[in-house]
Design an enzyme around this catalytic site. Structure first.
Site, PDB file in Angstrom:
ATOM      1  N   HIS A  65      39.209   0.638  11.985  1.00 28.91           N
ATOM      2  CA  HIS A  65      37.887   1.582  11.651  1.00 28.91           C
ATOM      3  C   HIS A  65      37.640   1.940  10.087  1.00 28.91           C
ATOM      4  O   HIS A  65      37.045   2.797   9.861  1.00 28.91           O
ATOM      5  CB  HIS A  65      38.062   2.856  12.572  1.00 28.91           C
ATOM      6  CG  HIS A  65      37.953   2.662  14.033  1.00 28.91           C
ATOM      7  ND1 HIS A  65      37.033   2.545  14.675  1.00 28.91           N
ATOM      8  CD2 HIS A  65      39.096   2.719  14.972  1.00 28.91           C
ATOM      9  CE1 HIS A  65      37.177   2.346  16.021  1.00 28.91           C
ATOM     10  NE2 HIS A  65      38.449   2.563  16.281  1.00 28.91           N
ATOM     11  N   ASP A 111      48.252   8.275  12.463  1.00 27.77           N
ATOM     12  CA  ASP A 111      46.860   8.505  12.492  1.00 27.77           C
ATOM     13  C   ASP A 111      46.417   9.800  12.654  1.00 27.77           C
ATOM     14  O   ASP A 111      46.549  10.354  13.600  1.00 27.77           O
ATOM     15  CB  ASP A 111      46.285   7.502  13.638  1.00 27.77           C
ATOM     16  CG  ASP A 111      46.690   5.891  14.038  1.00 27.77           C
ATOM     17  OD1 ASP A 111      47.826   5.840  13.846  1.00 27.77           O
ATOM     18  OD2 ASP A 111      45.802   5.235  14.130  1.00 27.77           O
TER      19      ASP A 111
END
Length: 270
Positions: free
Chosen positions: A68, A8
């Site tokens: 997200h 990430d």
């Protein structure tokens, strides 16, 4: 095949680390295929089309998202125009984009990339990730239709990530966890030839709380009250990920290693 998965990316620090270092890594390590998880790359929440282009231009073959995925609203349109962006397979059925794809690696070889969201401790009732991944792997046999298969399992619980690794063993080349931003020390090759790591970690500033400036998370932990928004930490980033080598004929992993470059963490690389 030599492949790299970068965990990430968080905020500006993470973006700059990836875009600065990835081109040279591709050259020095002779990488055939690169996946970057970019779901926290834009202000720590989601990914814009412009930031996605930065990763693709720097050498990423595919960019995965996560829970997200659409926090940055322009991704709702951008993902329809850029097939190299992958959102979770088991997201809402009406979501734009797709959760898997077959992509060209160096030398014309083909790589399946799929992503699924876990359900343990997650805030929304996503569809079953195991059945979604099962159908995808059945349709793209490792060493047959594709030379390699990568599954990004994006979830909170390490047990669920480990479960997915064993569920895919013998069918995927790499199952790698994302979402929790902390690199785990369990990189291994499972009995069926699937490389696995519970979490690749994040590409971001580790002088933080999972990539965010420490002040607001600490205030909430200590007082139970929030005062402002979380903002990404902007110190020197560590590049974290998973490196894997595979056999083109069988698609099985022959080598796996955790990657940590620069920043605050002790360096590790193949």
């Amino acid at each position: 095949m030599k492949m790299l998965y970068l965990g990430d990316v968080v905020g500006r620090a993470g973006r700059e680390a990836v875009t600065a270092r990835l081109p040279k890594l591709r050259e020095d390590w002779r990488l055939d295929f690169v996946v970057v998880n970019g779901e926290n790359a834009s202000h720590g929440m989601g990914l814009t089309g412009a930031h996605a282009k930065l990763f693709l231009d720097a050498g990423a073959d595919v960019v995965t998202l996560g829970d997200h995925a659409f926090d940055q609203k322009d991704m709702l349109r951008f993902i329809e125009t850029e097939p190299r962006i992958i959102r979770p397979l088991n997201y809402a059925k009406t979501a734009p984009g797709r959760g898997q794809g077959v992509f060209a690696a160096r030398g014309g070889r083909k790589v399946l990339v799929a992503q699924a969201l876990g359900r343990v401790f997650m805030n929304r009732a996503f569809d079953d990730p195991f059945s979604a991944v099962d159908a995808t792997l059945r349709a793209h046999p490792r060493g047959g239709m594709v030379q390699a298969a990568i599954v990004d399992i994006h979830c909170e619980a390490t047990s669920e990530k480990m479960g997915m690794g064993h569920f895919c063993d013998g069918r995927a080349s790499l199952v790698v966890g994302s979402h929790t931003h902390v690199p785990t020390a369990d990189a291994q090759i499972l009995p069926g030839g699937t490389a696995f790591q519970s979490d690749a970690g994040m590409c971001g500033d580790y002088n933080s709380v999972i990539g965010m400036d420490r002040a607001e998370p600490l205030r909430r932990f200590v007082t139970g009250m929030g005062k402002g928004r979380f903002v990404p930490a902007e110190g020197e980033a560590t590049l974290c990920g998973t490196y894997v080598e595979t056999n083109d004929r069988t698609g099985a992993a022959t080598r796996v290693a955790a990657v940590r470059l620069g920043g605050r963490l002790a360096e590790a690389h193949p």
